[in-house]
Design a protein around this motif. Structure first.
Motif, PDB file in Angstrom:
ATOM      1  N   HIS A 110      17.916  50.566  86.809  1.00 14.06           N
ATOM      2  CA  HIS A 110      17.013  51.648  87.028  1.00 14.06           C
ATOM      3  C   HIS A 110      15.864  51.053  87.961  1.00 14.06           C
ATOM      4  CE1 HIS A 110      18.480  52.821  82.832  1.00 14.06           C
ATOM      5  NE2 HIS A 110      18.263  53.910  83.315  1.00 14.06           N
ATOM      6  N   TYR A 111      15.711  52.009  89.028  1.00 20.15           N
ATOM      7  CA  TYR A 111      14.483  51.881  89.709  1.00 20.15           C
ATOM      8  C   TYR A 111      13.702  53.144  90.122  1.00 20.15           C
ATOM      9  CZ  TYR A 111      17.565  53.088  93.607  1.00 20.15           C
ATOM     10  OH  TYR A 111      18.289  53.775  94.750  1.00 20.15           O
ATOM     11  N   PRO A 112      12.395  53.044  90.414  1.00 17.89           N
ATOM     12  CA  PRO A 112      11.680  51.997  90.393  1.00 17.89           C
ATOM     13  C   PRO A 112      11.411  51.667  88.823  1.00 17.89           C
ATOM     14  CG  PRO A 112      10.180  53.913  90.925  1.00 17.89           C
ATOM     15  CD  PRO A 112      11.878  54.266  90.989  1.00 17.89           C
ATOM     16  N   ALA A 113      11.128  50.529  88.493  1.00 14.61           N
ATOM     17  CA  ALA A 113      10.712  50.132  87.060  1.00 14.61           C
ATOM     18  C   ALA A 113       9.689  50.709  86.441  1.00 14.61           C
ATOM     19  CB  ALA A 113      10.750  48.473  86.839  1.00 14.61           C
ATOM     20  N   SER A 114       8.521  51.022  87.360  1.00  9.04           N
ATOM     21  CA  SER A 114       7.278  51.729  86.938  1.00  9.04           C
ATOM     22  C   SER A 114       7.690  52.918  86.334  1.00  9.04           C
ATOM     23  CB  SER A 114       6.404  51.843  87.947  1.00  9.04           C
ATOM     24  OG  SER A 114       6.806  52.350  89.040  1.00  9.04           O
ATOM     25  N   TYR A 210      12.540  56.070  78.052  1.00  7.70           N
ATOM     26  CA  TYR A 210      12.117  57.256  78.694  1.00  7.70           C
ATOM     27  C   TYR A 210      11.929  56.767  80.116  1.00  7.70           C
ATOM     28  CZ  TYR A 210      10.436  59.503  74.123  1.00  7.70           C
ATOM     29  OH  TYR A 210      10.542  59.831  72.932  1.00  7.70           O
ATOM     30  N   ILE A 211      12.479  57.940  81.028  1.00  6.61           N
ATOM     31  CA  ILE A 211      12.290  57.628  82.446  1.00  6.61           C
ATOM     32  C   ILE A 211      11.970  58.891  83.122  1.00  6.61           C
ATOM     33  CG2 ILE A 211      14.359  56.380  82.612  1.00  6.61           C
ATOM     34  CD1 ILE A 211      15.953  58.478  83.708  1.00  6.61           C
ATOM     35  N   ARG A 212      11.112  58.812  84.105  1.00  2.88           N
ATOM     36  CA  ARG A 212      10.477  60.079  85.076  1.00  2.88           C
ATOM     37  C   ARG A 212      11.930  60.390  85.611  1.00  2.88           C
ATOM     38  NH1 ARG A 212       6.361  56.445  87.464  1.00  2.88           N
ATOM     39  NH2 ARG A 212       7.811  56.326  89.406  1.00  2.88           N
ATOM     40  N   THR A 213      11.627  61.515  86.070  1.00  5.62           N
ATOM     41  CA  THR A 213      12.790  62.355  86.809  1.00  5.62           C
ATOM     42  C   THR A 213      13.105  61.702  88.273  1.00  5.62           C
ATOM     43  OG1 THR A 213      11.258  64.239  87.593  1.00  5.62           O
ATOM     44  CG2 THR A 213      12.466  64.425  85.315  1.00  5.62           C
ATOM     45  N   ASP A 214      12.319  60.870  88.701  1.00  2.00           N
ATOM     46  CA  ASP A 214      12.652  60.452  90.273  1.00  2.00           C
ATOM     47  C   ASP A 214      13.308  59.090  90.095  1.00  2.00           C
ATOM     48  OD1 ASP A 214       9.926  59.558  89.116  1.00  2.00           O
ATOM     49  OD2 ASP A 214       9.973  58.154  90.795  1.00  2.00           O
ATOM     50  N   VAL A 215      13.446  58.774  88.694  1.00  2.00           N
ATOM     51  CA  VAL A 215      14.092  57.269  88.651  1.00  2.00           C
ATOM     52  C   VAL A 215      15.526  57.241  89.001  1.00  2.00           C
ATOM     53  CG1 VAL A 215      14.792  55.601  86.976  1.00  2.00           C
ATOM     54  CG2 VAL A 215      12.421  56.374  87.013  1.00  2.00           C
ATOM     55  N   LYS A 216      16.146  56.485  89.677  1.00  2.00           N
ATOM     56  CA  LYS A 216      17.365  56.310  90.146  1.00  2.00           C
ATOM     57  C   LYS A 216      18.308  55.262  89.224  1.00  2.00           C
ATOM     58  CE  LYS A 216      16.508  58.549  94.582  1.00  2.00           C
ATOM     59  NZ  LYS A 216      17.044  59.967  94.014  1.00  2.00           N
ATOM     60  N   SER A 217      19.722  55.332  89.489  1.00  2.00           N
ATOM     61  CA  SER A 217      20.294  54.157  88.975  1.00  2.00           C
ATOM     62  C   SER A 217      21.320  53.597  90.084  1.00  2.00           C
ATOM     63  CB  SER A 217      21.399  54.704  87.874  1.00  2.00           C
ATOM     64  OG  SER A 217      22.400  53.688  87.597  1.00  2.00           O
ATOM     65  N   ARG A 218      21.187  51.968  90.160  1.00  2.18           N
ATOM     66  CA  ARG A 218      22.070  51.333  91.138  1.00  2.18           C
ATOM     67  C   ARG A 218      23.610  51.685  90.732  1.00  2.18           C
ATOM     68  NH1 ARG A 218      17.305  48.222  90.523  1.00  2.18           N
ATOM     69  NH2 ARG A 218      16.462  48.074  92.661  1.00  2.18           N
ATOM     70  N   ALA A 219      23.883  52.053  89.485  1.00  3.63           N
ATOM     71  CA  ALA A 219      25.268  52.428  88.876  1.00  3.63           C
ATOM     72  C   ALA A 219      26.178  51.336  89.615  1.00  3.63           C
ATOM     73  CB  ALA A 219      25.736  53.603  89.742  1.00  3.63           C
ATOM     74  N   ARG A 220      26.082  50.060  88.900  1.00  6.59           N
ATOM     75  CA  ARG A 220      26.732  48.872  89.381  1.00  6.59           C
ATOM     76  C   ARG A 220      28.088  49.308  89.023  1.00  6.59           C
ATOM     77  NH1 ARG A 220      22.668  46.108  86.972  1.00  6.59           N
ATOM     78  NH2 ARG A 220      24.193  45.622  85.336  1.00  6.59           N
TER      79      ARG A 220
END
Length: 278
Positions: A110-114, A210-220
């Motif tokens: 997940h990124y950003p970690a914040s 929990y994540i914000r909706t702007d968080v993305k996944s590197r989907a390795r």
């Protein structure tokens, strides 16, 4: 008073009172029923500890608890919140099982970690003697190296642990004992651990990611993962939204659980020495 400033400084906040003792007792009873239904000789293994909110109404009650959601919205500084996962952290009584020093975000991608926070909600007493969480203040500012130890008593999926030489650069640990119904929040990169349970009662908590909706996944592993909308709105393409839970432990719910867990594991374990959760 807002939690955000102190959370951003320390990387965690504890304790928060989310449920009354009576409510916590009922949630623990529902957890016990779940173990009786699906445990193997009283023990939950693998995927049965994960994504509980997809199949269990009692877990969903925790994930959607108004006091908890308000705190999560505060520390993530957003009204738009998704739940990526909810997993049971169980330490049987009088055992040597432990969680080594680690950062949650090391393998998740997940990124950003914040934009990610773990809420750890106690279903049973979690004093120091039961192996409560320990946090390293201000340790959330950078990714630290992890070794995969494969230690059978380490409850983490690949026994991941931060080397001792890196731990010596961090602040001294802060203990975070919790009563049933209380919770702590920690940043996705906050270094934390917990020791063995020396008491004669199991230590049980539900860890909610929990994540914000702007968080993305590197989907390795190439999988598009599923999340649950818990606050605000989401119209993005990064995450596939879970359907509503209609029948507790229903066939359709278990099938959605299976698909979601497989996608999560596909990404999480790519490049590691493991294929699934303990």
């Amino acid at each position: 008073m807002r939690l955000l400033a102190q959370y951003q400084q320390d990387g965690f906040h504890t304790p928060l009172t989310i449920f009354t003792p009576e409510q916590a007792a009922q949630l623990y009873a529902s957890y016990q029923d779940y173990v009786a239904r699906y445990g193997k000789e009283g023990k939950l293994e693998g995927d049965l500890r994960f994504r509980l909110h997809v199949v269990a109404k009692w877990a969903r009650e925790i994930v959607f608890a108004p006091k908890l959601i308000a705190a999560v919205k505060d520390v993530l500084d957003s009204d738009n919140i998704l739940c990526w996962d909810s997993d049971l952290n169980i330490k049987p009584p009088g055992t040597q099982s432990f969680y080594s020093w680690h950062q949650d975000g090391t393998y998740s991608g997940h990124y950003p970690a914040s934009g990610v926070v773990t809420a750890w909600v106690a279903l049973s007493p979690a004093p120091i003697e039961a192996g409560c969480l320990l946090f390293r203040p201000a340790s959330h500012l950078s990714q630290l190296p992890h070794l995969e130890t494969q230690d059978p008593t380490n409850l983490l999926a690949v026994g991941q642990t931060i080397p001792e030489e890196d731990l010596t650069t961090l602040s001294e640990p802060v203990t975070a004992p919790l009563a049933p119904g209380q919770a702590s929040l920690h940043h996705w990169m906050c270094v934390h651990a917990s020791g063995p349970n020396t008491l004669d009662q199991e230590r049980v908590g539900l860890a909610i990611r929990y994540i914000r909706t702007d968080v993305k996944s590197r989907a390795r592993g190439g999988a598009r993962e599923r999340t649950t909308l818990v606050s605000g709105e989401y119209d993005g393409e990064e995450w596939e939204l879970e359907e509503e839970l209609k029948e507790e432990y229903g066939e359709k719910e278990w099938e959605r659980h299976r698909v979601g867990a497989e996608r999560e594991k596909s990404n999480y374990f790519t490049g590691t020495g493991a294929k699934g959760f303990k």
